[in-house]
Design a protein around this motif. Structure first.
Motif, mmCIF file in Angstrom:
data_model
loop_
_atom_site.group_PDB
_atom_site.id
_atom_site.type_symbol
_atom_site.label_atom_id
_atom_site.label_comp_id
_atom_site.label_asym_id
_atom_site.label_seq_id
_atom_site.Cartn_x
_atom_site.Cartn_y
_atom_site.Cartn_z
ATOM 1 N N TRP A 119 -1.232 27.911 -13.095
ATOM 2 C CA TRP A 119 -2.680 27.896 -12.952
ATOM 3 C C TRP A 119 -3.183 26.488 -12.662
ATOM 4 O O TRP A 119 -2.621 25.507 -13.141
ATOM 5 C CB TRP A 119 -3.364 28.374 -14.239
ATOM 6 N N ARG A 120 -4.258 26.434 -11.898
ATOM 7 C CA ARG A 120 -4.940 25.167 -11.718
ATOM 8 C C ARG A 120 -5.831 24.884 -12.926
ATOM 9 O O ARG A 120 -6.085 25.758 -13.758
ATOM 10 C CB ARG A 120 -5.776 25.182 -10.431
ATOM 11 N N GLY A 121 -6.324 23.650 -12.985
ATOM 12 C CA GLY A 121 -7.117 23.201 -14.121
ATOM 13 C C GLY A 121 -8.274 24.101 -14.515
ATOM 14 O O GLY A 121 -8.422 24.441 -15.700
ATOM 15 N N PRO A 122 -9.130 24.528 -13.566
ATOM 16 C CA PRO A 122 -10.293 25.346 -13.951
ATOM 17 C C PRO A 122 -9.916 26.642 -14.650
ATOM 18 O O PRO A 122 -10.598 27.063 -15.589
ATOM 19 C CB PRO A 122 -10.981 25.616 -12.605
ATOM 20 N N LYS A 123 -8.822 27.296 -14.217
ATOM 21 C CA LYS A 123 -8.425 28.552 -14.856
ATOM 22 C C LYS A 123 -7.894 28.297 -16.264
ATOM 23 O O LYS A 123 -8.155 29.070 -17.193
ATOM 24 C CB LYS A 123 -7.382 29.276 -14.006
ATOM 25 N N LYS A 124 -7.150 27.179 -16.430
ATOM 26 C CA LYS A 124 -6.676 26.842 -17.765
ATOM 27 C C LYS A 124 -7.847 26.523 -18.688
ATOM 28 O O LYS A 124 -7.863 26.932 -19.857
ATOM 29 C CB LYS A 124 -5.710 25.653 -17.693
ATOM 30 N N THR A 125 -8.830 25.815 -18.152
ATOM 31 C CA THR A 125 -10.018 25.486 -18.938
ATOM 32 C C THR A 125 -10.739 26.752 -19.390
ATOM 33 O O THR A 125 -11.167 26.862 -20.541
ATOM 34 C CB THR A 125 -10.973 24.604 -18.116
ATOM 35 N N MET A 126 -10.874 27.721 -18.489
ATOM 36 C CA MET A 126 -11.544 28.977 -18.815
ATOM 37 C C MET A 126 -10.802 29.720 -19.925
ATOM 38 O O MET A 126 -11.424 30.257 -20.852
ATOM 39 C CB MET A 126 -11.642 29.857 -17.571
ATOM 40 N N MET A 127 -9.463 29.754 -19.861
ATOM 41 C CA MET A 127 -8.683 30.450 -20.868
ATOM 42 C C MET A 127 -8.815 29.778 -22.231
ATOM 43 O O MET A 127 -8.955 30.455 -23.264
ATOM 44 C CB MET A 127 -7.210 30.501 -20.443
ATOM 45 N N ILE A 128 -8.797 28.462 -22.256
ATOM 46 C CA ILE A 128 -8.936 27.756 -23.529
ATOM 47 C C ILE A 128 -10.302 28.012 -24.139
ATOM 48 O O ILE A 128 -10.440 28.220 -25.353
ATOM 49 C CB ILE A 128 -8.691 26.243 -23.335
ATOM 50 N N ARG A 129 -11.343 28.038 -23.298
ATOM 51 C CA ARG A 129 -12.686 28.346 -23.805
ATOM 52 C C ARG A 129 -12.723 29.749 -24.413
ATOM 53 O O ARG A 129 -13.358 29.972 -25.452
ATOM 54 C CB ARG A 129 -13.717 28.224 -22.681
ATOM 55 N N GLN A 130 -12.024 30.681 -23.775
ATOM 56 C CA GLN A 130 -11.962 32.034 -24.325
ATOM 57 C C GLN A 130 -11.257 32.047 -25.677
ATOM 58 O O GLN A 130 -11.696 32.711 -26.619
ATOM 59 C CB GLN A 130 -11.249 32.971 -23.353
ATOM 60 N N PHE A 131 -10.157 31.318 -25.773
ATOM 61 C CA PHE A 131 -9.431 31.265 -27.035
ATOM 62 C C PHE A 131 -10.299 30.688 -28.157
ATOM 63 O O PHE A 131 -10.175 31.079 -29.314
ATOM 64 C CB PHE A 131 -8.168 30.411 -26.888
ATOM 65 N N LEU A 132 -11.157 29.739 -27.814
ATOM 66 C CA LEU A 132 -11.962 29.060 -28.827
ATOM 67 C C LEU A 132 -13.251 29.802 -29.160
ATOM 68 O O LEU A 132 -13.864 29.541 -30.196
ATOM 69 C CB LEU A 132 -12.284 27.640 -28.373
ATOM 70 N N THR A 133 -13.672 30.708 -28.290
ATOM 71 C CA THR A 133 -14.961 31.373 -28.513
ATOM 72 C C THR A 133 -14.861 32.885 -28.655
ATOM 73 O O THR A 133 -15.778 33.511 -29.188
ATOM 74 C CB THR A 133 -15.940 31.058 -27.362
ATOM 75 N N ASP A 134 -13.765 33.498 -28.182
ATOM 76 C CA ASP A 134 -13.687 34.959 -28.132
ATOM 77 C C ASP A 134 -12.566 35.543 -28.977
ATOM 78 O O ASP A 134 -12.029 36.607 -28.667
ATOM 79 C CB ASP A 134 -13.510 35.428 -26.676
ATOM 80 N N VAL A 135 -12.181 34.849 -30.040
ATOM 81 C CA VAL A 135 -11.187 35.392 -30.967
ATOM 82 C C VAL A 135 -11.876 35.653 -32.304
ATOM 83 O O VAL A 135 -12.578 34.787 -32.828
ATOM 84 C CB VAL A 135 -10.004 34.422 -31.172
#
Length: 260
Positions: free
Chosen positions: A97-113
């Motif tokens: 993955w490029r940076g933006p997709k990794k950033t999106m996934m990390i945001r999900q991990f931090l906000t949607d668990v």
């Protein structure tokens, strides 16, 4: 969602392969043994090793109305785990993955668990000081990051990279709980004597340089390596070992510095 999490601790290092995930998993198990409810979030997207280290590979994750439900290690639900490793079909599948997709996934991990109430959330990070770390710090601004444990090995090439992590913490306002030196010497499984196969005291020197506590020195101990793939704490299996003493000290440091 982190609104019910009392303490957020990130495990950092500027160098890969220094044992951040081992420290994160054993610290989580040690905290649980001390009666705390713990979450372990693995945001090393390209090298998610937490599911393997805890013997949770192949477990499925589910979504509810509040987001993803963590994988719990047992029915007590005192240790929950989230990792991209649960979304991969095989351990060897790469995340390209490029940076933006990794950033999106990390945001999900931090906000949607859906963590529910936790005493501690331990965040295992990838090496470096790039997009992933900046995303974590941005997402934690509202709830706050209560501290960082920095892991290094004694070799000078590792210490150079970890010094950058110290600077990153200071520039982003993260309190450094202290520094752990890993892989310092080899413990013979037969006579338990320790031989320094690399240089020594690098962690202590780095702690002095950074003006932060030196939290302990972890040797290479084959008896600890055997615990990989299980949820057995070194405090239970090897209570008299140097490794157990270091994790006991880590827990005591966190108890004295964080919200209870």
């Amino acid at each position: 969602m982190l609104d019910k999490v009392k303490n957020v601790i990130v495990v950092l290092s500027g160098k890969g392969g220094v044992g951040k995930s081992t420290v994160s998993t054993q610290l989580s198990l040690a905290l649980r043994k001390n009666g705390f409810k713990v979450g372990l979030l693995d945001i090393d997207l390209c090298g998610p090793s937490v599911p393997y280290l805890l013997g949770l590979e192949g477990r499925d994750i589910y979504q509810c109305s509040e987001g993803w439900v963590p994988v719990y290690t047992d029915e007590s639900q005192t240790l929950g785990v989230m990792s991209i490793g649960f979304l991969l079909k095989k351990r060897e599948d790469p995340v390209i993955w490029r940076g933006p997709k990794k950033t999106m996934m990390i945001r999900q991990f931090l906000t949607d668990v859906r963590w529910d109430e936790l005493d501690y959330l331990i965040i295992d990070t990838p090496p470096g000081t790039s997009d992933e770390h900046i995303t974590v710090m941005e997402c934690l601004k509202e709830v706050g990051c209560h501290g960082a444990i920095i892991v290094t090995t004694p070799q000078e090439v590792a210490l150079d990279d970890v010094r950058k992590e110290v600077t990153f913490c200071k520039k982003t306002g993260i309190k450094i709980v202290g520094i752990v030196e890993n892989m310092s010497g080899f413990v013979c499984p037969h006579c338990t004597s320790c031989t320094n196969i690399f240089s020594s005291n690098g962690g202590a020197a780095l702690a002095t340089y950074a003006e932060v506590p030196h939290l302990g020195t972890l040797p290479i101990d084959p008896r600890v390596g055997v615990l990989a793939g299980s949820t057995v704490s070194v405090l239970d299996e090897l209570p008299d070992s140097t490794t157990a003493a270091v994790f006991t000290n880590l827990v005591e440091n966190l108890k004295s510095l964080t919200v209870t």
